[in-house]
Design a protein around this motif. Structure first.
Motif, PDB file in Angstrom:
ATOM      1  N   THR A   1       0.829  -1.225   0.000  1.00  0.00           N
ATOM      2  CA  THR A   1       0.000   0.000   0.000  1.00  0.00           C
ATOM      3  C   THR A   1       0.859   1.269   0.000  1.00  0.00           C
ATOM      4  O   THR A   1       0.422   2.308  -0.475  1.00  0.00           O
TER       5      THR A   1
ATOM      6  N   ARG B   1       2.853   6.333  -2.861  1.00  0.00           N
ATOM      7  CA  ARG B   1       3.981   6.854  -3.638  1.00  0.00           C
ATOM      8  C   ARG B   1       3.549   7.228  -5.063  1.00  0.00           C
ATOM      9  O   ARG B   1       4.024   8.209  -5.629  1.00  0.00           O
TER      10      ARG B   1
ATOM     11  N   ARG C   1      -6.446   9.267   1.256  1.00  0.00           N
ATOM     12  CA  ARG C   1      -6.553   8.027   2.032  1.00  0.00           C
ATOM     13  C   ARG C   1      -7.861   7.305   1.719  1.00  0.00           C
ATOM     14  O   ARG C   1      -7.881   6.096   1.537  1.00  0.00           O
TER      15      ARG C   1
ATOM     16  N   ARG D   1       0.670   1.253   6.970  1.00  0.00           N
ATOM     17  CA  ARG D   1       0.725   1.916   8.273  1.00  0.00           C
ATOM     18  C   ARG D   1      -0.591   1.774   9.040  1.00  0.00           C
ATOM     19  O   ARG D   1      -0.620   1.873  10.251  1.00  0.00           O
ATOM     20  N   ASP D   2      -1.689   1.574   8.283  1.00  0.00           N
ATOM     21  CA  ASP D   2      -3.024   1.603   8.896  1.00  0.00           C
ATOM     22  C   ASP D   2      -3.833   0.361   8.527  1.00  0.00           C
ATOM     23  O   ASP D   2      -5.055   0.381   8.582  1.00  0.00           O
TER      24      ASP D   2
ATOM     25  N   ARG E   1       9.539  11.222   8.234  1.00  0.00           N
ATOM     26  CA  ARG E   1       8.398  10.352   7.917  1.00  0.00           C
ATOM     27  C   ARG E   1       7.833   9.695   9.174  1.00  0.00           C
ATOM     28  O   ARG E   1       6.626   9.597   9.346  1.00  0.00           O
TER      29      ARG E   1
ATOM     30  N   ASP F   1       4.023  10.387   9.893  1.00  0.00           N
ATOM     31  CA  ASP F   1       3.173   9.187   9.826  1.00  0.00           C
ATOM     32  C   ASP F   1       2.495   8.897  11.169  1.00  0.00           C
ATOM     33  O   ASP F   1       1.371   8.400  11.199  1.00  0.00           O
TER      34      ASP F   1
ATOM     35  N   ARG G   1      -0.078  12.398  12.193  1.00  0.00           N
ATOM     36  CA  ARG G   1      -1.124  12.972  11.339  1.00  0.00           C
ATOM     37  C   ARG G   1      -2.497  12.707  11.958  1.00  0.00           C
ATOM     38  O   ARG G   1      -2.686  11.741  12.724  1.00  0.00           O
TER      39      ARG G   1
END
Ligand code: DC
Length: 225
Positions: free
Chosen positions: A31, A36, A111, A132-133, A182, A186, A189
């Motif tokens: 993901t 990116r 997102r 990350r999520d 980052r 990350d 946020r």
């Protein structure tokens, strides 16, 4: 089956997730590559200024025309990332993209757009997804959740070596600054910050070999099959 692999930048998530995918027979979905790709398009269209402010109105208009896909490269034996049919696999790994991706990934509508695609990709397939999520937002009911971590020094050294090996011109301080920035963006946020969920298996791989890590993770996945 859904396996979620979350964690900080350069913790080797994609390396182990790809190997596990082959071992266990899951489709691997990167993901981070999707965020990116959107960042690459933002840069190409000049939609970001020096301070990292994105022209969200223009981005929102062109987002739906971006078709992101992954195709298997038989020769290289790996999946590669495509944007509207163009192979962008190496372009999205540049420092320019890395330096701007966290700002783009912090935008709510970006997102939402990508999370919807990620959920769709897992509808008819067994997947291992890294990001990350994934365990916290995309698939809160994932069958297995891993949270990968490693000391900052180990992660910076790894990333520096990886870029050097690829022939990318970088200096150590630049890589260090990028990873630290980052990590901060990350995890701070507003929307879907990087969080370790209570049901995730934490893997600190600072002093583990890739093989040891894969063995350990495969065993855990097998118990859930
Ligand atoms: O895994 P990576 O380093 O290629 O990810 C690039 C960036 O994308 C990372 O700095 C944070 C963002 N990202 C995200 O916000 N959510 C994800 N699920 C995957 C990546």
């Amino acid at each position: 089956m859904i396996v979620a692999v979350d964690g900080f930048s350069s913790t080797g998530k994609s390396t182990v997730a790809k190997l596990i995918a082959v071992r266990v027979g899951l489709t691997y979905i990167d993901t981070g590559a999707m965020y990116r790709v959107v960042t690459l398009e933002v840069l190409r269209r000049g939609l970001i200024d020096e301070a990292g402010n994105v022209n969200e109105e223009k981005l929102n208009k062109c987002l739906s025309s971006m078709k992101i896909s992954f195709k298997y490269n038989e020769e290289k034996k790996c999946y590669e990332t495509y944007l509207n049919g163009e192979n962008v696999e190496s372009t999205i790994r540049s420092m320019d993209v890395a330096n701007h991706v966290s700002s783009v990934a912090a935008i709510g509508f970006v997102r939402e757009f990508l999370v919807a695609q990620q959920r769709e990709m897992a509808r008819n397939e067994n997947v291992i997804m890294d990001g990350r999520d994934i365990g916290s937002v995309v698939f809160p009911n994932a069958d297995v959740k891993f949270f990968m971590t490693a000391s900052p020094k180990v992660r910076i050294d790894r990333r520096f070596k990886e870029l050097k090996d690829k022939g990318v011109e970088v200096n150590y301080e630049e890589v260090k600054a990028n990873i630290e920035k980052r990590d901060y963006i990350d995890s701070h946020r507003e929307m879907s910050p990087l969080r370790q969920t209570a049901d995730a298996v934490v893997i600190d791989n600072s002093y583990m070999t890739v093989e040891e890590e894969v063995e350990m993770m495969v065993k855990i996945i097998e118990t859930k099959r």
